[in-house]
Design an enzyme around this catalytic site. Structure first.
Site, PDB file in Angstrom:
ATOM      1  N   LYS A  13      -8.065  -4.407  13.196  1.00  0.00           N
ATOM      2  CA  LYS A  13      -6.744  -4.098  13.385  1.00  0.00           C
ATOM      3  C   LYS A  13      -6.656  -2.501  13.861  1.00  0.00           C
ATOM      4  O   LYS A  13      -6.046  -2.393  14.821  1.00  0.00           O
ATOM      5  CB  LYS A  13      -6.042  -4.365  12.077  1.00  0.00           C
ATOM      6  CG  LYS A  13      -6.267  -5.901  11.463  1.00  0.00           C
ATOM      7  CD  LYS A  13      -5.176  -6.100  10.407  1.00  0.00           C
ATOM      8  CE  LYS A  13      -5.704  -5.379   9.285  1.00  0.00           C
ATOM      9  NZ  LYS A  13      -6.995  -5.726   8.573  1.00  0.00           N
ATOM     10  N   ARG A  88       0.963  -6.505   3.001  1.00  0.00           N
ATOM     11  CA  ARG A  88      -0.223  -6.938   2.443  1.00  0.00           C
ATOM     12  C   ARG A  88       0.123  -8.080   1.065  1.00  0.00           C
ATOM     13  O   ARG A  88      -1.050  -8.743   0.410  1.00  0.00           O
ATOM     14  CB  ARG A  88      -1.105  -6.118   1.746  1.00  0.00           C
ATOM     15  CG  ARG A  88      -2.348  -5.615   2.765  1.00  0.00           C
ATOM     16  CD  ARG A  88      -3.111  -4.411   2.104  1.00  0.00           C
ATOM     17  NE  ARG A  88      -4.651  -4.165   2.540  1.00  0.00           N
ATOM     18  CZ  ARG A  88      -4.729  -3.285   3.222  1.00  0.00           C
ATOM     19  NH1 ARG A  88      -3.755  -2.789   4.116  1.00  0.00           N
ATOM     20  NH2 ARG A  88      -6.037  -3.152   3.472  1.00  0.00           N
ATOM     21  N   ARG A 122     -19.280   0.152   9.647  1.00  0.00           N
ATOM     22  CA  ARG A 122     -18.024   0.978  10.065  1.00  0.00           C
ATOM     23  C   ARG A 122     -18.101   2.570   9.832  1.00  0.00           C
ATOM     24  O   ARG A 122     -18.670   2.770   8.742  1.00  0.00           O
ATOM     25  CB  ARG A 122     -16.879   0.374   9.484  1.00  0.00           C
ATOM     26  CG  ARG A 122     -15.486   1.494  10.009  1.00  0.00           C
ATOM     27  CD  ARG A 122     -14.547   0.566   9.710  1.00  0.00           C
ATOM     28  NE  ARG A 122     -13.758   0.255   8.494  1.00  0.00           N
ATOM     29  CZ  ARG A 122     -12.787  -0.370   8.142  1.00  0.00           C
ATOM     30  NH1 ARG A 122     -12.026  -0.872   9.104  1.00  0.00           N
ATOM     31  NH2 ARG A 122     -12.488  -0.212   6.585  1.00  0.00           N
ATOM     32  N   ARG A 155     -16.324   5.381   4.927  1.00  0.00           N
ATOM     33  CA  ARG A 155     -15.465   5.289   3.719  1.00  0.00           C
ATOM     34  C   ARG A 155     -15.996   4.815   2.299  1.00  0.00           C
ATOM     35  O   ARG A 155     -16.756   3.907   2.393  1.00  0.00           O
ATOM     36  CB  ARG A 155     -14.223   4.291   4.154  1.00  0.00           C
ATOM     37  CG  ARG A 155     -13.169   4.961   5.331  1.00  0.00           C
ATOM     38  CD  ARG A 155     -12.552   3.885   5.835  1.00  0.00           C
ATOM     39  NE  ARG A 155     -11.683   3.098   4.735  1.00  0.00           N
ATOM     40  CZ  ARG A 155     -10.914   2.112   5.103  1.00  0.00           C
ATOM     41  NH1 ARG A 155     -10.530   2.198   6.476  1.00  0.00           N
ATOM     42  NH2 ARG A 155     -10.303   1.267   4.343  1.00  0.00           N
ATOM     43  N   ARG A 166     -12.347  -6.120  -2.007  1.00  0.00           N
ATOM     44  CA  ARG A 166     -11.288  -5.944  -0.937  1.00  0.00           C
ATOM     45  C   ARG A 166     -11.198  -7.431  -0.177  1.00  0.00           C
ATOM     46  O   ARG A 166      -9.898  -7.719  -0.051  1.00  0.00           O
ATOM     47  CB  ARG A 166     -11.542  -4.937   0.129  1.00  0.00           C
ATOM     48  CG  ARG A 166     -11.418  -3.589  -0.317  1.00  0.00           C
ATOM     49  CD  ARG A 166     -12.129  -2.667   0.622  1.00  0.00           C
ATOM     50  NE  ARG A 166     -11.163  -2.279   1.833  1.00  0.00           N
ATOM     51  CZ  ARG A 166     -11.899  -1.989   3.128  1.00  0.00           C
ATOM     52  NH1 ARG A 166     -13.212  -1.494   2.927  1.00  0.00           N
ATOM     53  NH2 ARG A 166     -11.288  -1.807   4.119  1.00  0.00           N
TER      54      ARG A 166
END
Ligand code: AMP
Length: 208
Positions: A13, A88, A122, A155, A166
């Site tokens: 996203k 969310r 990532r 992260r 998550r």
């Protein structure tokens, strides 16, 4: 154009939003980026949410909704925006419906294995929030941001334990928004398994 980008963490996203904002000339508003900026700047909000983000849990609705409401009142968001990572929860979606009328909700579809592969690879530039993937979207120089030259980091919430949490949070709280927006006739499904260029192209075509 008032858009919401929906989809599991790691669906791309943020990467697509960074390009789509140029295509449509509207701001990219990422609640995750806003929280991370507050943490970095040591604000009261940042102190309040730091542990929540590190664990991959959701920040309470009232805190998140108030932050988004303030952001949407800024001038650059008047003509349109890309909301990335918000709403969310159903409560957030109801609150958003009271703030503005959306044009479309883009649902980035990606299976679980691919999500984990993407999140664990990532890397981000801490100061700009620009994201890369060590395999699928690497920087020009390994470990270095293309524009600022700063070292890239992983992260905290892209580490294995937080990733698992998550995904559970996504399934329990956020996935119900797919039906919520489908019922309203706003949802556009996009296959997020392709390259960022292909995903962007199919999204722009689907929205035109
Ligand atoms: P993201 O960058 O979108 O993956 O968001 C990173 C983290 O910020 C999430 O795991 C949550 O802890 C928090 N967060 C971002 N957006 C929201 C939201 N809409 N509601 C609650 N927490 C959020």
């Amino acid at each position: 154009m008032k858009l919401v980008f929906l989809g599991p963490p790691g669906a791309g996203k943020g990467t697509i939003a960074a390009e789509a904002k140029k295509v449509y000339g509207i701001p990219h508003i990422s609640t995750g980026d806003l929280f991370r900026a507050n943490i970095k700047n040591g604000t009261e909000l940042g102190k309040r949410v730091q542990a929540i983000l590190a664990a991959g849990d959701l920040v309470p609705d009232e805190v998140t909704i108030a932050m988004v409401e303030d952001r949407l009142e800024e001038d650059d968001a008047k003509a349109g925006f890309i909301l990335d990572g918000f709403p969310r929860t159903i409560a957030q979606a109801d609150a958003l419906a009271g703030m503005t009328q959306l044009d479309r909700v883009v649902n980035f579809v990606l299976d679980k294995e691919a999500i984990v592969r993407r999140l664990s690879g990532r890397r981000v530039c801490k100061s700009t929030g620009r994201t890369y993937h060590i395999l699928y979207n690497p920087p020009k120089v390994e470990g270095i941001d293309d524009e600022t030259g700063e070292p890239l980091i992983q992260r905290d919430d892209d580490k294995e334990e937080a990733i698992r949490n998550r995904l559970e949070v996504y399934e329990a709280s956020t996935a119900p928004l797919i039906d919520y927006y489908r019922t309203k006739g706003l949802l556009v499904d996009i296959d997020a398994s392709k390259s960022p260029e292909e995903v962007l192209k199919s999204m722009v075509e689907a929205l035109s």
